[in-house]
Design a protein around this motif. Structure first.
Motif, PDB file in Angstrom:
ATOM      1  N   LEU A 122     121.829  -2.508   4.074  1.00  0.00           N
ATOM      2  CA  LEU A 122     120.918  -1.622   3.362  1.00  0.00           C
ATOM      3  C   LEU A 122     119.572  -1.642   4.076  1.00  0.00           C
ATOM      4  O   LEU A 122     118.934  -2.691   4.189  1.00  0.00           O
ATOM      5  CB  LEU A 122     120.754  -2.089   1.917  1.00  0.00           C
ATOM      6  N   VAL A 123     119.153  -0.484   4.571  1.00  0.00           N
ATOM      7  CA  VAL A 123     117.879  -0.394   5.290  1.00  0.00           C
ATOM      8  C   VAL A 123     116.864   0.331   4.411  1.00  0.00           C
ATOM      9  O   VAL A 123     117.229   1.063   3.491  1.00  0.00           O
ATOM     10  CB  VAL A 123     118.054   0.334   6.637  1.00  0.00           C
ATOM     11  N   PRO A 124     115.578   0.140   4.651  1.00  0.00           N
ATOM     12  CA  PRO A 124     114.558   0.761   3.797  1.00  0.00           C
ATOM     13  C   PRO A 124     114.669   2.283   3.771  1.00  0.00           C
ATOM     14  O   PRO A 124     115.019   2.918   4.769  1.00  0.00           O
ATOM     15  CB  PRO A 124     113.242   0.306   4.447  1.00  0.00           C
ATOM     16  N   ALA A 125     114.368   2.866   2.620  1.00  0.00           N
ATOM     17  CA  ALA A 125     114.401   4.317   2.443  1.00  0.00           C
ATOM     18  C   ALA A 125     113.459   4.690   1.317  1.00  0.00           C
ATOM     19  O   ALA A 125     113.075   3.849   0.494  1.00  0.00           O
ATOM     20  CB  ALA A 125     115.821   4.794   2.131  1.00  0.00           C
ATOM     21  N   GLU A 126     113.082   5.971   1.269  1.00  0.00           N
ATOM     22  CA  GLU A 126     112.269   6.472   0.163  1.00  0.00           C
ATOM     23  C   GLU A 126     113.120   6.703  -1.081  1.00  0.00           C
ATOM     24  O   GLU A 126     112.637   6.647  -2.208  1.00  0.00           O
ATOM     25  CB  GLU A 126     111.576   7.771   0.576  1.00  0.00           C
ATOM     26  N   HIS A 127     114.410   6.978  -0.851  1.00  0.00           N
ATOM     27  CA  HIS A 127     115.347   7.231  -1.952  1.00  0.00           C
ATOM     28  C   HIS A 127     116.747   6.989  -1.397  1.00  0.00           C
ATOM     29  O   HIS A 127     116.997   7.185  -0.209  1.00  0.00           O
ATOM     30  CB  HIS A 127     115.215   8.682  -2.442  1.00  0.00           C
ATOM     31  N   TYR A 128     117.650   6.534  -2.260  1.00  0.00           N
ATOM     32  CA  TYR A 128     119.038   6.324  -1.846  1.00  0.00           C
ATOM     33  C   TYR A 128     119.960   7.209  -2.665  1.00  0.00           C
ATOM     34  O   TYR A 128     119.784   7.383  -3.880  1.00  0.00           O
ATOM     35  CB  TYR A 128     119.470   4.868  -2.067  1.00  0.00           C
ATOM     36  N   LEU A 129     120.978   7.746  -1.989  1.00  0.00           N
ATOM     37  CA  LEU A 129     122.115   8.363  -2.662  1.00  0.00           C
ATOM     38  C   LEU A 129     123.336   7.533  -2.300  1.00  0.00           C
ATOM     39  O   LEU A 129     123.720   7.452  -1.129  1.00  0.00           O
ATOM     40  CB  LEU A 129     122.307   9.808  -2.219  1.00  0.00           C
ATOM     41  N   PHE A 130     123.940   6.893  -3.304  1.00  0.00           N
ATOM     42  CA  PHE A 130     125.145   6.095  -3.102  1.00  0.00           C
ATOM     43  C   PHE A 130     126.350   6.902  -3.584  1.00  0.00           C
ATOM     44  O   PHE A 130     126.302   7.493  -4.673  1.00  0.00           O
ATOM     45  CB  PHE A 130     125.051   4.775  -3.873  1.00  0.00           C
ATOM     46  N   VAL A 131     127.394   6.917  -2.786  1.00  0.00           N
ATOM     47  CA  VAL A 131     128.628   7.619  -3.147  1.00  0.00           C
ATOM     48  C   VAL A 131     129.780   6.633  -3.023  1.00  0.00           C
ATOM     49  O   VAL A 131     130.009   6.058  -1.952  1.00  0.00           O
ATOM     50  CB  VAL A 131     128.881   8.836  -2.240  1.00  0.00           C
ATOM     51  N   ALA A 132     130.498   6.431  -4.137  1.00  0.00           N
ATOM     52  CA  ALA A 132     131.614   5.481  -4.159  1.00  0.00           C
ATOM     53  C   ALA A 132     132.888   6.182  -4.589  1.00  0.00           C
ATOM     54  O   ALA A 132     132.868   7.013  -5.502  1.00  0.00           O
ATOM     55  CB  ALA A 132     131.311   4.328  -5.111  1.00  0.00           C
ATOM     56  N   GLY A 133     133.969   5.829  -3.942  1.00  0.00           N
ATOM     57  CA  GLY A 133     135.281   6.300  -4.354  1.00  0.00           C
ATOM     58  C   GLY A 133     136.173   5.113  -4.654  1.00  0.00           C
ATOM     59  O   GLY A 133     136.450   4.299  -3.768  1.00  0.00           O
ATOM     60  N   GLY A 134     136.587   4.960  -5.910  1.00  0.00           N
ATOM     61  CA  GLY A 134     137.495   3.873  -6.273  1.00  0.00           C
ATOM     62  C   GLY A 134     136.910   2.509  -5.977  1.00  0.00           C
ATOM     63  O   GLY A 134     135.772   2.194  -6.347  1.00  0.00           O
ATOM     64  N   ILE A 135     137.696   1.678  -5.282  1.00  0.00           N
ATOM     65  CA  ILE A 135     137.269   0.303  -4.987  1.00  0.00           C
ATOM     66  C   ILE A 135     136.075   0.285  -4.042  1.00  0.00           C
ATOM     67  O   ILE A 135     135.437  -0.758  -3.851  1.00  0.00           O
ATOM     68  CB  ILE A 135     138.448  -0.510  -4.398  1.00  0.00           C
ATOM     69  N   GLY A 136     135.700   1.433  -3.494  1.00  0.00           N
ATOM     70  CA  GLY A 136     134.510   1.534  -2.663  1.00  0.00           C
ATOM     71  C   GLY A 136     133.220   1.242  -3.405  1.00  0.00           C
ATOM     72  O   GLY A 136     132.157   1.146  -2.787  1.00  0.00           O
ATOM     73  N   PRO A 185     113.826   4.484  -5.823  1.00  0.00           N
ATOM     74  CA  PRO A 185     114.680   5.392  -6.602  1.00  0.00           C
ATOM     75  C   PRO A 185     116.059   5.553  -5.966  1.00  0.00           C
ATOM     76  O   PRO A 185     116.186   5.575  -4.738  1.00  0.00           O
ATOM     77  CB  PRO A 185     113.904   6.719  -6.570  1.00  0.00           C
ATOM     78  N   TRP A 186     117.068   5.669  -6.796  1.00  0.00           N
ATOM     79  CA  TRP A 186     118.417   5.857  -6.284  1.00  0.00           C
ATOM     80  C   TRP A 186     119.281   6.580  -7.304  1.00  0.00           C
ATOM     81  O   TRP A 186     118.976   6.612  -8.498  1.00  0.00           O
ATOM     82  CB  TRP A 186     119.072   4.524  -5.909  1.00  0.00           C
ATOM     83  N   THR A 187     120.370   7.165  -6.791  1.00  0.00           N
ATOM     84  CA  THR A 187     121.388   7.809  -7.613  1.00  0.00           C
ATOM     85  C   THR A 187     122.746   7.361  -7.102  1.00  0.00           C
ATOM     86  O   THR A 187     122.941   7.219  -5.883  1.00  0.00           O
ATOM     87  CB  THR A 187     121.293   9.345  -7.521  1.00  0.00           C
ATOM     88  N   LEU A 188     123.686   7.136  -8.010  1.00  0.00           N
ATOM     89  CA  LEU A 188     125.055   6.791  -7.639  1.00  0.00           C
ATOM     90  C   LEU A 188     126.002   7.869  -8.146  1.00  0.00           C
ATOM     91  O   LEU A 188     125.992   8.209  -9.334  1.00  0.00           O
ATOM     92  CB  LEU A 188     125.466   5.442  -8.238  1.00  0.00           C
ATOM     93  N   LEU A 189     126.818   8.401  -7.245  1.00  0.00           N
ATOM     94  CA  LEU A 189     127.924   9.286  -7.598  1.00  0.00           C
ATOM     95  C   LEU A 189     129.208   8.484  -7.414  1.00  0.00           C
ATOM     96  O   LEU A 189     129.524   8.064  -6.304  1.00  0.00           O
ATOM     97  CB  LEU A 189     127.924  10.524  -6.698  1.00  0.00           C
ATOM     98  N   TYR A 190     129.936   8.264  -8.513  1.00  0.00           N
ATOM     99  CA  TYR A 190     131.084   7.353  -8.519  1.00  0.00           C
ATOM    100  C   TYR A 190     132.323   8.106  -8.991  1.00  0.00           C
ATOM    101  O   TYR A 190     132.386   8.566 -10.130  1.00  0.00           O
ATOM    102  CB  TYR A 190     130.773   6.171  -9.435  1.00  0.00           C
ATOM    103  N   GLY A 191     133.291   8.242  -8.099  1.00  0.00           N
ATOM    104  CA  GLY A 191     134.525   8.933  -8.429  1.00  0.00           C
ATOM    105  C   GLY A 191     135.724   8.006  -8.413  1.00  0.00           C
ATOM    106  O   GLY A 191     135.707   6.942  -7.791  1.00  0.00           O
ATOM    107  N   GLY A 192     136.777   8.407  -9.113  1.00  0.00           N
ATOM    108  CA  GLY A 192     138.029   7.670  -9.153  1.00  0.00           C
ATOM    109  C   GLY A 192     139.112   8.568  -9.723  1.00  0.00           C
ATOM    110  O   GLY A 192     138.831   9.667 -10.215  1.00  0.00           O
ATOM    111  N   ARG A 193     140.336   8.102  -9.658  1.00  0.00           N
ATOM    112  CA  ARG A 193     141.432   8.939 -10.148  1.00  0.00           C
ATOM    113  C   ARG A 193     141.330   9.165 -11.649  1.00  0.00           C
ATOM    114  O   ARG A 193     141.559  10.260 -12.145  1.00  0.00           O
ATOM    115  CB  ARG A 193     142.769   8.292  -9.791  1.00  0.00           C
ATOM    116  N   ARG A 194     141.014   8.109 -12.375  1.00  0.00           N
ATOM    117  CA  ARG A 194     140.806   8.214 -13.816  1.00  0.00           C
ATOM    118  C   ARG A 194     139.880   7.078 -14.233  1.00  0.00           C
ATOM    119  O   ARG A 194     139.746   6.075 -13.534  1.00  0.00           O
ATOM    120  CB  ARG A 194     142.127   8.153 -14.582  1.00  0.00           C
ATOM    121  N   ARG A 195     139.251   7.242 -15.374  1.00  0.00           N
ATOM    122  CA  ARG A 195     138.218   6.294 -15.800  1.00  0.00           C
ATOM    123  C   ARG A 195     138.763   4.870 -15.914  1.00  0.00           C
ATOM    124  O   ARG A 195     138.087   3.907 -15.541  1.00  0.00           O
ATOM    125  CB  ARG A 195     137.627   6.750 -17.128  1.00  0.00           C
TER     126      ARG A 195
END
Length: 329
Positions: free
Chosen positions: A118-132, A149-159
């Motif tokens: 993780l390197v310094p940033a003004e803002h982070y967008l994290f994107v995860a798929g499943g076990i990622g 500030p950051w945002t996480l977009l987290y996807g998977g097959r089902r909740r």
């Protein structure tokens, strides 16, 4: 064994051949097909320090070694935590962890190593798929500590198959949980397009997700997209079809390497030991400095700038473009 009982310990667990022997202190199911392991030193000593994005090598019976991202509290000096997805089509490592590895059992652990810092940033967008989600969890906590500030977009097959939703709930609407069975595919283009200036994107998950993220992030400045792969991406054919030479700078030995043989295997046949693990160019264990020559990079780790520099390569998969490579070995 609880960490509170170990707070008076000051030493780090001893290593043998770059590995430590740790015991399974806890094993819990955190989603359908995902179990969490808490690993501690049997004598209550400290485990090696690590940083967000790091992974360990988990040594299993029958010679299996698998890499798992650390997903626990990096400020806990007495435990590593990993999460293991059961993979029915795998080679047996995840099945062993789920079905046979129990509390009190000992395992060999190598590392930690970090190819996903993780390197310094003004803002982070994290994107995860499943076990990622696993390597991103410590990043979220680190960014929060730094008030970035950051945002996480987290996807998977089902909740039900998406791990650590309870741990993520504390961050409210900064976390966008999008199971595929109720929301469809992730709106990567929309989320990336709506990012604030200075955002750096971190993504971990299955290959198709990483490819999709790379496609929508083509206009980002260099270094603003970082990805972590659990399996190697498809590579083009080797750059050359003729043998080349590998010179070992420290001894002056010169090896001739056929185009169909990896540099790592050629070194092994010559009696030169280089620590390696995945042999797919994804874990970073065998990283070797290149002193001269033009490597044919075939790994899934280096970014474009690192490839152009030619200062390092991964001999488990990479080859040579030039007639000779000079390695710091």
């Amino acid at each position: 064994m609880s960490s509170t009982a170990l707070t008076d310990r000051r030493h780090t667990a001893p290593t043998q051949g770059g590995q430590v022997t740790l015991a399974v202190a806890e094993k819990t199911l955190v989603a359908e097909g995902v179990c969490r392991l808490r690993l501690v030193d049997p004598a209550g000593q400290r485990v090696p320090d690590w940083t967000p994005g790091a992974h360990i090598d988990l040594g299993l019976p029958h010679g299996l070694t698998r890499q798992y991202s650390l997903c626990g509290d990096r400020w806990d000096p007495f435990a590593f935590e990993i999460a293991v997805l059961r993979e029915p089509a795998g080679s047996g490592g995840s099945a062993f962890v789920h079905d046979r590895l129990g509390v009190g059992d000992h395992v060999q652990v190598g590392g930690p190593r970090n190819n996903f810092r993780l390197v310094p940033a003004e803002h982070y967008l994290f994107v995860a798929g499943g076990i990622g989600i696993t390597p991103l969890l410590p990043m979220l906590e680190q960014a929060s500590r730094l008030d970035t500030p950051w945002t996480l977009l987290y996807g998977g097959r089902r909740r039900a198959s998406m791990a650590f939703l309870d741990r993520l709930a504390v961050w409210g609407d900064r976390v966008l949980v999008r199971p595929q069975d109720t929301h469809g595919l992730l709106d990567l283009a929309g989320v990336v397009a709506g990012r604030p200036p200075g955002t750096k994107v971190y993504c971990c998950g299955p290959g198709p997700l990483l490819s999709a993220v790379e496609e929508v992030c083509t206009d980002l400045p260099a270094g603003h997209l970082r990805t972590e792969r659990f399996s190697a991406k498809e590579q083009p054919r080797p750059a050359r079809t003729t043998p080349y030479e590998v010179e070992l700078a420290r001894s002056g030995r010169v090896l001739e390497v056929p185009p169909t043989v990896s540099v790592l295997d050629a070194l092994g046949e010559a009696g030169v030991t280089v620590l390696a693990s995945c042999r797919q160019g994804v874990c970073g264990t065998c990283e070797t400095a290149v002193l001269a020559g033009d490597p044919d990079h075939r790994d899934s780790l280096l970014d474009d700038d690192e490839r152009r520099s030619g200062a390092t390569f991964f001999p488990c998969v990479s080859r040579s473009v030039s007639d000779r490579l000079v390695l710091d070995l």
